[in-house]
Design a protein around this motif. Structure first.
Motif, PDB file in Angstrom:
ATOM      1  N   ASN A  21      17.896 -25.449  45.206  1.00 53.14           N
ATOM      2  CA  ASN A  21      17.554 -26.664  45.953  1.00 53.14           C
ATOM      3  C   ASN A  21      17.500 -26.405  47.457  1.00 53.14           C
ATOM      4  N   ARG A  22      18.319 -25.492  47.937  1.00 49.78           N
ATOM      5  CA  ARG A  22      18.305 -25.168  49.373  1.00 49.78           C
ATOM      6  C   ARG A  22      17.050 -24.399  49.765  1.00 49.78           C
ATOM      7  N   VAL A  23      16.617 -23.495  48.884  1.00 49.73           N
ATOM      8  CA  VAL A  23      15.538 -22.575  49.252  1.00 49.73           C
ATOM      9  C   VAL A  23      14.138 -23.135  48.968  1.00 49.73           C
ATOM     10  N   MET A  24      14.018 -23.934  47.899  1.00 51.25           N
ATOM     11  CA  MET A  24      12.694 -24.432  47.471  1.00 51.25           C
ATOM     12  C   MET A  24      11.878 -25.100  48.590  1.00 51.25           C
ATOM     13  N   PRO A  25      12.472 -25.971  49.434  1.00 47.67           N
ATOM     14  CA  PRO A  25      11.658 -26.651  50.442  1.00 47.67           C
ATOM     15  C   PRO A  25      10.947 -25.700  51.406  1.00 47.67           C
ATOM     16  N   SER A  26      11.442 -24.464  51.550  1.00 42.77           N
ATOM     17  CA  SER A  26      10.779 -23.503  52.447  1.00 42.77           C
ATOM     18  C   SER A  26       9.536 -22.888  51.825  1.00 42.77           C
ATOM     19  N   PHE A  27       9.299 -23.167  50.556  1.00 44.74           N
ATOM     20  CA  PHE A  27       8.183 -22.534  49.853  1.00 44.74           C
ATOM     21  C   PHE A  27       7.305 -23.604  49.203  1.00 44.74           C
ATOM     22  N   PRO A  28       6.440 -24.252  50.022  1.00 46.43           N
ATOM     23  CA  PRO A  28       5.672 -25.382  49.492  1.00 46.43           C
ATOM     24  C   PRO A  28       4.690 -25.012  48.389  1.00 46.43           C
ATOM     25  N   ASN A  29       4.350 -23.738  48.264  1.00 46.12           N
ATOM     26  CA  ASN A  29       3.405 -23.368  47.194  1.00 46.12           C
ATOM     27  C   ASN A  29       4.106 -23.124  45.859  1.00 46.12           C
ATOM     28  N   VAL A  30       5.437 -23.227  45.890  1.00 42.55           N
ATOM     29  CA  VAL A  30       6.195 -22.924  44.675  1.00 42.55           C
ATOM     30  C   VAL A  30       6.545 -24.213  43.937  1.00 42.55           C
ATOM     31  N   VAL A  31       6.228 -24.262  42.657  1.00 42.48           N
ATOM     32  CA  VAL A  31       6.624 -25.426  41.860  1.00 42.48           C
ATOM     33  C   VAL A  31       7.659 -25.012  40.830  1.00 42.48           C
ATOM     34  N   TYR A  32       8.488 -25.977  40.463  1.00 38.60           N
ATOM     35  CA  TYR A  32       9.549 -25.735  39.498  1.00 38.60           C
ATOM     36  C   TYR A  32       9.024 -26.040  38.098  1.00 38.60           C
ATOM     37  N   SER A  33       9.176 -25.113  37.190  1.00 40.36           N
ATOM     38  CA  SER A  33       8.726 -25.343  35.812  1.00 40.36           C
ATOM     39  C   SER A  33       9.694 -26.287  35.105  1.00 40.36           C
ATOM     40  N   TYR A  78      18.667 -27.470  22.334  1.00 36.65           N
ATOM     41  CA  TYR A  78      17.449 -26.679  22.533  1.00 36.65           C
ATOM     42  C   TYR A  78      16.987 -26.788  23.984  1.00 36.65           C
ATOM     43  N   TYR A  79      16.480 -25.651  24.509  1.00 41.11           N
ATOM     44  CA  TYR A  79      15.813 -25.622  25.814  1.00 41.11           C
ATOM     45  C   TYR A  79      14.577 -24.752  25.664  1.00 41.11           C
ATOM     46  N   GLY A  80      13.453 -25.142  26.263  1.00 40.73           N
ATOM     47  CA  GLY A  80      12.261 -24.307  26.159  1.00 40.73           C
ATOM     48  C   GLY A  80      11.280 -24.570  27.278  1.00 40.73           C
ATOM     49  N   THR A  81      10.391 -23.589  27.497  1.00 42.37           N
ATOM     50  CA  THR A  81       9.395 -23.661  28.571  1.00 42.37           C
ATOM     51  C   THR A  81       8.045 -24.044  27.989  1.00 42.37           C
ATOM     52  N   PRO A  82       7.536 -25.252  28.294  1.00 44.49           N
ATOM     53  CA  PRO A  82       6.218 -25.641  27.768  1.00 44.49           C
ATOM     54  C   PRO A  82       5.103 -24.770  28.353  1.00 44.49           C
ATOM     55  N   LYS A  83       4.251 -24.256  27.454  1.00 43.30           N
ATOM     56  CA  LYS A  83       3.143 -23.392  27.885  1.00 43.30           C
ATOM     57  C   LYS A  83       2.188 -24.122  28.815  1.00 43.30           C
ATOM     58  N   SER A  84       1.846 -25.368  28.438  1.00 41.82           N
ATOM     59  CA  SER A  84       0.778 -26.083  29.142  1.00 41.82           C
ATOM     60  C   SER A  84       1.098 -26.234  30.622  1.00 41.82           C
ATOM     61  N   PHE A  85       2.379 -26.508  30.942  1.00 46.84           N
ATOM     62  CA  PHE A  85       2.796 -26.719  32.337  1.00 46.84           C
ATOM     63  C   PHE A  85       2.550 -25.446  33.157  1.00 46.84           C
TER      64      PHE A  85
END
Ligand code: 5GP
Length: 197
Positions: A21-33, A78-85
């Protein structure tokens, strides 16, 4: 150029969420899956923002239909990463960050071997136990279980996890600087921090 994929993993209590959460705002091109999970929402968590909250039946359908990059059962949910996103964000030219448990990361690597792995660890096991006690969310029994799991996860991650970077989060400010330093090493992220906020 295709976006960079970065996988974060940590033992619970290592401070991963605070650090991200601290680092993400410095990287506007990065999105969280945003992952899918059968865990119940915690207070303040929003469906579609923090997780896609699913029933067991819905989640098992996603597995059946091959809609997940990887999935795992963590602490009996269960936890999983949706492909479509992921596919959609990469197509938009975004860099994507994932929060995966250390075992899920192994399956993720089979699909996206180019992903960069960052492992966040507490400085030592005594400190981890202290942090978990301070949260006051654990009984003696769950604390013992979490510590046993943490030892197994750390051992597995360090020996088999293939993480390119390991951050020992002793001091938050130092860890933030270290993480930003790692992230700017990857070119598309670098351009995002330079043109960013
Ligand atoms: P929490 O319930 O505390 O948000 O997350 C519990 C654990 O599940 C953490 O170790 C987190 O890294 C992991 N996790 C969250 N999303 C995913 C996912 O999509 N796949 C896998 N394998 N683990 C995940």
């Amino acid at each position: 150029m295709p976006g960079t994929l970065i996988v974060f993993s940590a033992a619970s209590g290592a401070g991963k969420t605070t650090l991200m959460n601290r680092v993400m705002p410095s990287f506007p091109n990065v999105v969280y899956s945003v992952s899918a999970t059968t865990r119940k929402p915690r207070s303040g968590e929003i469906d579609g923002t923090h997780y896609f909250f699913k029933t067991e039946e819905e989640f098992e359908k996603m597995i059946e239909k091959n809609e997940l990059v990887e999935w795992n059962k963590v602490h009996s949910n269960y936890y999983g990463t949706p492909k479509s996103f992921v596919e959609q964000k990469l197509a938009e030219g975004k860099d994507v960050i994932f929060d995966l448990d250390v075992f899920g990361k192994i399956n993720f690597d089979k699909v996206y071997p180019q992903a960069i792995g960052i492992l966040i660890l507490p400085p030592n096991l005594e400190e981890l136990e202290k942090r978990l006690c301070l949260r006051k969310t654990e009984t003696e029994e769950t604390l013992r279980l979490r510590m046993e799991n943490a030892k197994k996860e750390i051992d597995f991650a360090l020996n088999k996890g293939k993480y390119q970077h390991v951050i020992y989060n002793e001091d938050l400010e130092a860890a933030v600087i270290e993480l930003e330093g790692i992230m700017v090493k990857y070119s598309s992220l670098k351009s995002s921090i330079q043109s960013g906020s």
